[in-house]
Structures are given as structure tokens and as C-alpha cells.
Design an enzyme around this catalytic site. Structure first.
Site, short mmCIF file in Angstrom:
data_model
loop_
_atom_site.label_atom_id
_atom_site.label_comp_id
_atom_site.label_asym_id
_atom_site.label_seq_id
_atom_site.Cartn_x
_atom_site.Cartn_y
_atom_site.Cartn_z
CG ASP A 20 -2.13 0.95 1.01
OD1 ASP A 20 -2.27 1.51 -0.09
OD2 ASP A 20 -2.92 1.11 1.96
CD GLU A 43 -1.85 5.67 -4.21
OE1 GLU A 43 -1.33 4.72 -3.63
OE2 GLU A 43 -2.41 6.60 -3.60
CG ASP A 62 -5.45 -1.20 -0.56
OD1 ASP A 62 -6.22 -0.78 -1.44
OD2 ASP A 62 -5.76 -1.26 0.65
CG HIS A 83 -3.33 1.84 5.64
ND1 HIS A 83 -3.35 2.97 4.84
CD2 HIS A 83 -3.91 2.18 6.82
CE1 HIS A 83 -3.94 3.95 5.51
NE2 HIS A 83 -4.28 3.51 6.70
#
Length: 390
Positions: free
Chosen positions: A161, A199, A231, A365
Site C-alpha cells: 500500500d 501510487e 492496494d 497501510h
């Protein structure tokens, strides 16, 4: 049906525990009463869980400045002997928390736990809160709380993530968490700082090599199968991720010789979706029960995707999570991959229940958030095999 087991956790021994024999408790004079309450409760709740807790070395401070807390840790922590540092914080001031975490995580590799004094001041919930804190401290030291049956053996699951650094504009932090045991409850974690606001992760290869080396160190063998849950990818980036990141992972395998070619599955995880799934009960429409899986009807044509509602939602409308398989040479049946996905939602140790995404995604995360929000530096490698970011 509620997929949650917090009440049951108070009555059973944890799977793997560490005796907390040598630890430090730092607090300011104005939170001395809450600190004493914390010590009393921790000693009381540890034993039923199978965690032996000794009294800490107490360090009361005259002031509660960030420098005061960091200085106390620096002066009293003994490398190789002190297991854990716990700080009782008088409030939620970000500069104090950030200073403690930056010193512990980046500069020295100390396992740390911060507790708010107001949490300890609530008589009705203090025992429950301390039970959760003991479990969290045990996990940070390398322990295991609970597990589920994972039939797939010698496999590695990886969560990725990305979080955008709050201090350094234009910098992204990618968290990478790779399992190191068959139960998929222990993880080796790395982070990548990259100078872009996107990302996509550009330096996956070296991190994957380190993860594979750690897996080999623990299991004396390389994984036969690798399942990646990625993710934080938008629809427009899907094709690029499939080509760019999957290729980096494949290239990393060559570092272990031409014969090493594990089966690979790369799954993109999306939480921010507009799809809703409801269960009809007569004229009423209810949230679906935890474990609801949808593989057709709202899935795209020509894609390998599925929707899973793993969490229990008591208020509002449940939002399922979308899983899109962009690369698959794993030879796993779809039902086996879907079952593994659901089982992994049970293994996030910060919550005694199912969560929206597989545990490695949630861990990725958490580490990316901690590093991007508070630390802003590479963490010490001494912490790489611990869930210090919970």
C-alpha cells in the site's frame, strides 16, 4: 452474524507469548496516577492471557516536552536487554508522538508503545483497554494472538500500500509486508520512499529480494507460491501496474538462480467503489453477512475479479471490497484464492474480528501511514521482522 471475538479473547491463552521482564515506563508527573493504574492493570490482565509481566522501570518526568520523553528513553534504554518502551502521553500532541516514534523507529530500532492518559482514566473501560494493550505489546515483540487454518503450504502472501508523506510534499511511502510462516501471522516489512505523488512503486525488486531472503532464512526454503495483494490502485493505473510492478517482481526471482520460478498471483484491491451488495429478506434489504462473496453479475466481462464483504457492519450500508486478478500463474482454483482472501481478513491483530482487506494489506497501510505521517525516515532494519507499527 458478527465476525468479532473480543469477548472470547479474554478467556483463552494466546498462541505465542513473550514474557515482559525488562521494560521501561515513561510518564510525566501530571499523569503519575494514570501510570500507576496502568501498571496495576497490566500486571493483572497479563497472566490470564499467558503473558508474564514484570514491574517496569519507572521514569517520571518533570515536564512532558518531546525532548523530555526522547531524552528519558535515550538515557534508560539498554540495547540488547530492554524489550519495550511504554510512554504514557498526557494528550494527543503530534510533535511529541512524532519525536518518540522517530527516535524509536528510525534512530535506534526500539519497540515502543504509546498510551493516552485519558484512556487509563476511564474506570469502566481501563481493564478492557489494558487487555488490548497487552496483546498489542505481545504482537510487537513477535508473538501470535490467534490463527486460522491455511491449507496452502510454503506460500508467501504480500501486501503493498502507498501513503503520501504529510511533511515532504511530492514524496510517497510504499509499505511492503511479506509473510514468513505457514500460518501467515508473522511478517517481514520494508518501506520505499519515492519522489513522486503517484501510487506506483518503482523500486519493488530489491525489497522483494530481501523478503524472499528472509522467508528462506526462517523456513530454509524459498516459497513455491507468492500471492500479492496490491492496494491503492485506480482504474486508470490497472494496466500499468500489471506490466510495471509484476515485471519487477518476476525479475527479482532471477537473483536466486535460473531454476527459481515460483507461481505468482497479483491481485489489485479496491475499497473505494460504488458497488453495493444487499441481502433481500422479504420486502427488506439488509447488509450482507460477513463472508459474502459475489463472483458474477456485477463483475466485468473478460476480467478475473470478485467482490467480498468480509466485515460486520452494524450501522450504515456495507461496502464490499473489489479484488481484480491482473496476473495469475499460481495454479490456484478461484474458490481457493477467494477462501484465502477471506481467511486473511481474520488475521489483522489490531482488531479481534474481520477487516475490509486482507491482513497484509492492512499492515502495509499501517507501516506506510506511520512512516509517512510521523517518522519521515527509513526505519531501523532491527524492526523489520516485528509488527512495531500497530
Amino acid at each position: 452474524m458478527i465476525a468479532e471475538w473480543s469477548r472470547e479473547m479474554k478467556q483463552v491463552n494466546l498462541i505465542q507469548t513473550f514474557a515482559l521482564q525488562d521494560w521501561i515506563l515513561v510518564y510525566s508527573q501530571r499523569t503519575a496516577q494514570q501510570a500507576q493504574e496502568f501498571i496495576k492493570c497490566i500486571l493483572q490482565v497479563g497472566r490470564p492471557l499467558g503473558v508474564e509481566v514484570a514491574k517496569p522501570k519507572e521514569i517520571p518526568l518533570q515536564n512532558d516536552s518531546p525532548q523530555g520523553f526522547v531524552g528519558a528513553i535515550k538515557d534508560n534504554f539498554v540495547q540488547g536487554r530492554t524489550q519495550l518502551v511504554v510512554c504514557v502521553l498526557p494528550d494527543q500532541k503530534k510533535d511529541r508522538y512524532d519525536a518518540i516514534k522517530k527516535y524509536c523507529v528510525a534512530e535506534t530500532g526500539i519497540v515502543s508503545q504509546c498510551v493516552l492518559s485519558k484512556t487509563l482514566a476511564k474506570e469502566k473501560v481501563v481493564m478492557s483497554a489494558c487487555t488490548k494493550i497487552v496483546m498489542q505489546m505481545n504482537v510487537k515483540l513477535g508473538g501470535q494472538l490467534w490463527a486460522v487454518d491455511i491449507p496452502i503450504k510454503n506460500a508467501m502472501v504480500i501486501g503493498i500500500d502507498v501513503y503520501h508523506d504529510s511533511l515532504q510534499k511530492g514524496t510517497s511511502v510504499a509499505g511492503i509486508c511479506a509473510s514468513t510462516n505457514n500460518e501467515m501471522t508473522k511478517y517481514y516489512s520494508r518501506v520505499i520512499f519515492q519522489r513522486s505523488s503517484q501510487e506506483l512503486v518503482d523500486r519493488l525488486g530489491p525489497c522483494f529480494i530481501d523478503c524472499l531472503k528472509k522467508f528462506h532464512e526462517v523456513n530454509k526454503a524459498l516459497p513455491d507460491r507468492i500471492i500479492v495483494f496490491r492496494d491503492g490502485v485506480g482504474d486508470g493505473q490497472m494496466a500499468f501496474v500489471a506490466n510495471h510492478e509484476v515485471e519487477q517482481i518476476k525479475k527479482s526471482f532471477s537473483s536466486f538462480g535460473p531454476q527459481y520460478a515460483p507461481k505468482l498471483c497479483f491481485v489489485v484491491v479496491k475499497k473505494r467503489i460504488s458497488t453495493r451488495i444487499m441481502e433481500l429478506a422479504g420486502r427488506n434489504a439488509n447488509n450482507p453477512p460477513p463472508g459474502t462473496l459475489v463472483t458474477q453479475g456485477c463483475t466485468g466481462k473478460g476480467t478475473y475479479e470478485y467482490f467480498l464483504c468480509a466485515q460486520s457492519v452494524r450501522q450504515g450500508t456495507a461496502t464490499p471490497t473489489n479484488y481484480t486478478v491482473v496476473h495469475d500463474s499460481s495454479q490456484l482454483q478461484p474458490m481457493h484464492l477467494q477462501a484465502l482472501t477471506y481467511k486473511l481478513t481474520h488475521l489483522y491483530y489490531n482488531w479481534p474480528g474481520t477487516v475490509r482487506v486482507p491482513a497484509p494489506c492492512q499492515y502495509a497501510h499501517k507501516i506506510a501511514f506511520l512512516l509517512g505521517q510521523s517518522v519521515h525516515k527509513d526505519p531501523s532494519l532491527a524492526l523489520a521482522d516485528k509488527l512495531y507499527y500497530l
